[in-house]
Scaffold this active site. Structure first.
Site, PDB file in Angstrom:
ATOM      1  N   LEU A   1      94.871  64.013  -4.901  1.00 30.80           N
ATOM      2  CA  LEU A   1      95.927  63.274  -5.619  1.00 30.80           C
ATOM      3  C   LEU A   1      97.139  64.150  -5.937  1.00 30.80           C
ATOM      4  O   LEU A   1      98.230  63.962  -5.381  1.00 30.80           O
ATOM      5  CB  LEU A   1      95.344  62.710  -6.933  1.00 30.80           C
ATOM      6  CG  LEU A   1      96.343  62.042  -7.866  1.00 30.80           C
ATOM      7  CD1 LEU A   1      96.884  60.752  -7.266  1.00 30.80           C
ATOM      8  CD2 LEU A   1      95.680  61.736  -9.226  1.00 30.80           C
ATOM      9  N   ASP A   2      96.919  65.136  -6.822  1.00 29.69           N
ATOM     10  CA  ASP A   2      98.032  65.948  -7.340  1.00 29.69           C
ATOM     11  C   ASP A   2      98.633  66.811  -6.233  1.00 29.69           C
ATOM     12  O   ASP A   2      97.947  67.652  -5.651  1.00 29.69           O
ATOM     13  CB  ASP A   2      97.528  66.860  -8.472  1.00 29.69           C
ATOM     14  CG  ASP A   2      97.032  66.059  -9.673  1.00 29.69           C
ATOM     15  OD1 ASP A   2      97.778  65.205 -10.158  1.00 29.69           O
ATOM     16  OD2 ASP A   2      95.884  66.294 -10.110  1.00 29.69           O
TER      17      ASP A   2
ATOM     18  N   LYS B   1      95.191  75.232  -8.468  1.00 27.66           N
ATOM     19  CA  LYS B   1      95.314  73.920  -7.819  1.00 27.66           C
ATOM     20  C   LYS B   1      93.948  73.443  -7.348  1.00 27.66           C
ATOM     21  O   LYS B   1      93.212  74.193  -6.694  1.00 27.66           O
ATOM     22  CB  LYS B   1      96.284  73.998  -6.641  1.00 27.66           C
ATOM     23  CG  LYS B   1      97.723  74.088  -7.082  1.00 27.66           C
ATOM     24  CD  LYS B   1      98.666  73.986  -5.903  1.00 27.66           C
ATOM     25  CE  LYS B   1     100.105  73.963  -6.380  1.00 27.66           C
ATOM     26  NZ  LYS B   1     101.042  74.092  -5.243  1.00 27.66           N
TER      27      LYS B   1
ATOM     28  N   ASP C   1      96.559  69.764  -0.556  1.00 31.07           N
ATOM     29  CA  ASP C   1      97.653  70.736  -0.700  1.00 31.07           C
ATOM     30  C   ASP C   1      97.170  72.068  -1.268  1.00 31.07           C
ATOM     31  O   ASP C   1      97.945  73.017  -1.319  1.00 31.07           O
ATOM     32  CB  ASP C   1      98.752  70.185  -1.632  1.00 31.07           C
ATOM     33  CG  ASP C   1      98.288  70.088  -3.070  1.00 31.07           C
ATOM     34  OD1 ASP C   1      97.145  69.626  -3.304  1.00 31.07           O
ATOM     35  OD2 ASP C   1      99.046  70.488  -3.978  1.00 31.07           O
TER      36      ASP C   1
HETATM   37  C1  BG6 Z   1      93.546  68.778  -9.948  1.00 31.95           C
HETATM   38  C2  BG6 Z   1      94.797  69.601 -10.143  1.00 31.95           C
HETATM   39  O1  BG6 Z   1      93.843  67.683  -9.123  1.00 31.95           O
HETATM   40  O2  BG6 Z   1      93.059  68.287 -11.210  1.00 31.95           O
HETATM   41  C3  BG6 Z   1      94.581  70.680 -11.168  1.00 31.95           C
HETATM   42  O3  BG6 Z   1      95.158  70.189  -8.891  1.00 31.95           O
HETATM   43  C4  BG6 Z   1      94.040  70.080 -12.472  1.00 31.95           C
HETATM   44  O4  BG6 Z   1      95.803  71.342 -11.413  1.00 31.95           O
HETATM   45  C5  BG6 Z   1      92.761  69.303 -12.162  1.00 31.95           C
HETATM   46  O5  BG6 Z   1      93.750  71.093 -13.419  1.00 31.95           O
HETATM   47  C6  BG6 Z   1      92.170  68.644 -13.403  1.00 31.95           C
HETATM   48  O6  BG6 Z   1      93.060  67.676 -13.874  1.00 31.95           O
HETATM   49  P1  BG6 Z   1      92.957  66.931 -15.278  1.00 31.95           P
HETATM   50  O7  BG6 Z   1      93.985  65.824 -15.134  1.00 31.95           O
HETATM   51  O8  BG6 Z   1      91.569  66.395 -15.381  1.00 31.95           O
HETATM   52  O9  BG6 Z   1      93.273  67.903 -16.323  1.00 31.95           O
HETATM   53 MG    MG Z   2      96.314  68.923  -5.136  1.00 31.08          MG
END
Ligand code: BG6
Ligand code: MG
Length: 218
Positions: A9-10, A44, A169
């Site tokens: 996703l991110d 990441k 990514d």
């Molecule tokens: C991942 C990100 O998708 O999710 C990380 O790449 C992030 O940077 C991790 O820490 C956890 O995300 P969340 O929203 O549960 O804090």
């Molecule tokens: Mg990502």
């Protein structure tokens, strides 16, 4: 034959990686721990708790559990404030048409994200309806590069790992896909994702059949 596509996703579908960075940087600064882009690259794809543990280790700090919880909650509160303004316009370029094309071609679509905010975010930017299966940080607790998030995604789609292609990514995410026995298309720069089968800079002007043909997977 490839039948399923698994998306991180991110940083792949939405440009939220920068907001995770800003929130972790704000927290690190409050704790007096230096934190820049180099450190962020290593977070990441890594879960919230493990990210905090790594930042504290870089700062040679250990905290009792209630304080760990406090910083995780605060980081998430800041992150949610940053993403609050996001709307469907902020889906990364080409993503929506790529997902629509994938569906039209009959591919199954899954999400494989470490984030516990994945479902509300997908709804916020109006991408939720494209997904046949969602694996997020509530379903799987092992951080990438552990392959669990993608193996679970393939399972929910009722596919074998070799029938899936992952879009990632993060260095840790590409490694997770490869450890899970899947092909992986890296999103970003070739030199940063050397384990990916192919690297593209984004989804603009890409089609599923074009990408799979390039990997001799059609
Ligand atoms: C991942 C990100 O998708 O999710 C990380 O790449 C992030 O940077 C991790 O820490 C956890 O995300 P969340 O929203 O549960 O804090
Ligand atoms: Mg990502």
């Amino acid at each position: 034959m490839i039948r399923g596509l698994l998306f991180d996703l991110d940083g792949v579908l939405v440009d939220t990686a920068k907001y995770h960075f800003l929130a972790w940087q704000r927290m690190a600064s409050a704790l007096g721990i230096p934190f820049g882009h180099k450190e962020n690259e290593q977070l990441k794809g890594v879960s919230r708790r493990e990210s905090l543990e790594r930042i504290l280790a870089w700062g040679k700090l250990t905290l009792p559990e209630p304080e760990m919880q406090h910083w995780m909650d605060l980081k998430n509160q800041w992150y949610l404030e940053y993403v609050e303004h996001m709307d469907p316009q902020e889906v990364l370029p080409g993503v929506r048409s790529f997902l629509a094309d994938a569906r039209a071609q009959g591919y199954l679509i899954g999400l494989g994200s470490a984030s516990k905010n994945a479902i509300p975010l997908l709804k916020k930017v109006d991408l939720f309806s494209y997904f046949d299966a969602i694996v997020d940080g509530h379903v799987v607790t092992e951080s990438k590069p552990h392959p669990a998030v993608f193996l679970e995604g393939a399972k929910l789609l009722a596919l074998l790992p070799e029938q899936c292609v992952v879009f990632e990514d993060a260095v840790a995410g590409v490694e997770a896909a490869k450890r899970g026995g899947m092909r992986c298309i890296g999103m970003g720069r070739q030199e940063e994702l050397p384990l990916a089968d192919k690297v593209i800079s984004g989804f603009e002007n890409q089609t599923v059949s074009g990408l799979l043909a390039g990997l001799s997977l059609l």
